[in-house]
Design a protein around this motif. Sequence first.
Motif, PDB file in Angstrom:
ATOM      1  N   PHE A  67       0.850  -1.195   0.000  1.00 64.09           N
ATOM      2  CA  PHE A  67       0.000   0.000   0.000  1.00 64.09           C
ATOM      3  C   PHE A  67       0.883   1.241   0.000  1.00 64.09           C
ATOM      4  O   PHE A  67       1.824   1.347   0.788  1.00 64.09           O
ATOM      5  N   PRO A  68       0.609   2.233  -0.860  1.00 63.87           N
ATOM      6  CA  PRO A  68       1.447   3.437  -0.896  1.00 63.87           C
ATOM      7  C   PRO A  68       1.376   4.220   0.403  1.00 63.87           C
ATOM      8  O   PRO A  68       0.317   4.350   1.006  1.00 63.87           O
ATOM      9  N   ASN A  69       2.528   4.728   0.835  1.00 63.75           N
ATOM     10  CA  ASN A  69       2.607   5.487   2.087  1.00 63.75           C
ATOM     11  C   ASN A  69       3.221   6.849   1.793  1.00 63.75           C
ATOM     12  O   ASN A  69       4.266   7.191   2.301  1.00 63.75           O
ATOM     13  N   ASP A  70       2.547   7.623   0.963  1.00 63.71           N
ATOM     14  CA  ASP A  70       3.116   8.896   0.542  1.00 63.71           C
ATOM     15  C   ASP A  70       2.179  10.072   0.782  1.00 63.71           C
ATOM     16  O   ASP A  70       2.174  11.025   0.029  1.00 63.71           O
ATOM     17  N   THR A  71       1.384  10.016   1.823  1.00 61.51           N
ATOM     18  CA  THR A  71       0.404  11.075   2.058  1.00 61.51           C
ATOM     19  C   THR A  71       1.039  12.341   2.602  1.00 61.51           C
ATOM     20  O   THR A  71       0.515  13.419   2.413  1.00 61.51           O
ATOM     21  N   GLY A  72       2.149  12.213   3.335  1.00 58.56           N
ATOM     22  CA  GLY A  72       2.760  13.377   3.950  1.00 58.56           C
ATOM     23  C   GLY A  72       2.067  13.810   5.229  1.00 58.56           C
ATOM     24  O   GLY A  72       2.486  14.750   5.880  1.00 58.56           O
ATOM     25  N   HIS A  73       1.005  13.125   5.605  1.00 61.25           N
ATOM     26  CA  HIS A  73       0.287  13.401   6.853  1.00 61.25           C
ATOM     27  C   HIS A  73       0.420  12.165   7.729  1.00 61.25           C
ATOM     28  O   HIS A  73      -0.156  11.122   7.416  1.00 61.25           O
ATOM     29  N   GLY A  74       1.175  12.273   8.786  1.00 65.44           N
ATOM     30  CA  GLY A  74       1.466  11.106   9.592  1.00 65.44           C
ATOM     31  C   GLY A  74       0.324  10.681  10.493  1.00 65.44           C
ATOM     32  O   GLY A  74      -0.290  11.489  11.176  1.00 65.44           O
ATOM     33  N   TRP A  75       0.050   9.393  10.483  1.00 63.84           N
ATOM     34  CA  TRP A  75      -0.938   8.790  11.373  1.00 63.84           C
ATOM     35  C   TRP A  75      -0.285   7.631  12.095  1.00 63.84           C
ATOM     36  O   TRP A  75       0.537   6.909  11.526  1.00 63.84           O
ATOM     37  N   ASP A  76      -0.649   7.432  13.349  1.00 62.71           N
ATOM     38  CA  ASP A  76      -0.377   6.181  14.036  1.00 62.71           C
ATOM     39  C   ASP A  76      -1.644   5.356  13.880  1.00 62.71           C
ATOM     40  O   ASP A  76      -2.732   5.798  14.259  1.00 62.71           O
ATOM     41  N   VAL A  77      -1.507   4.184  13.286  1.00 64.12           N
ATOM     42  CA  VAL A  77      -2.662   3.366  12.933  1.00 64.12           C
ATOM     43  C   VAL A  77      -2.541   2.012  13.625  1.00 64.12           C
ATOM     44  O   VAL A  77      -1.511   1.345  13.527  1.00 64.12           O
ATOM     45  N   LEU A  78      -3.608   1.618  14.319  1.00 68.02           N
ATOM     46  CA  LEU A  78      -3.684   0.313  14.955  1.00 68.02           C
ATOM     47  C   LEU A  78      -4.729  -0.504  14.217  1.00 68.02           C
ATOM     48  O   LEU A  78      -5.888  -0.084  14.114  1.00 68.02           O
TER      49      LEU A  78
END
Length: 110
Positions: A67-78
Amino acid sequence: MPTLRAREDFARISAQGGSRSDRLMVVRFVPNGRDHDRFGISTGRRLGGAVQRNRVRRRVREILRRFPNDTGHGWDVLIVARPPAVDASFDELRATLERLLELVRGTVKA
């Protein structure tokens, strides 16, 4: 793919974050103030034995890797797997997780 492993991170996300859910899994999230997302995977004993739990974790990690991880907005995801995830196909898990992650990335927190 940066990962979350500390109990404190999991507790913080559960207590402070938002959530999106589906029949197969729940995705909880909170902004992390970084430029990248970090992920944690939770597979409880309700899923079954170690073999079933590990299979679900491996599948989720592979989906996240693709999955692409290039949003530039950081999330901590559980990502919390629900018992039906054990019997779901890889494609069902992928479609569900990608849809939930798109919902998370579309969320704007002020």
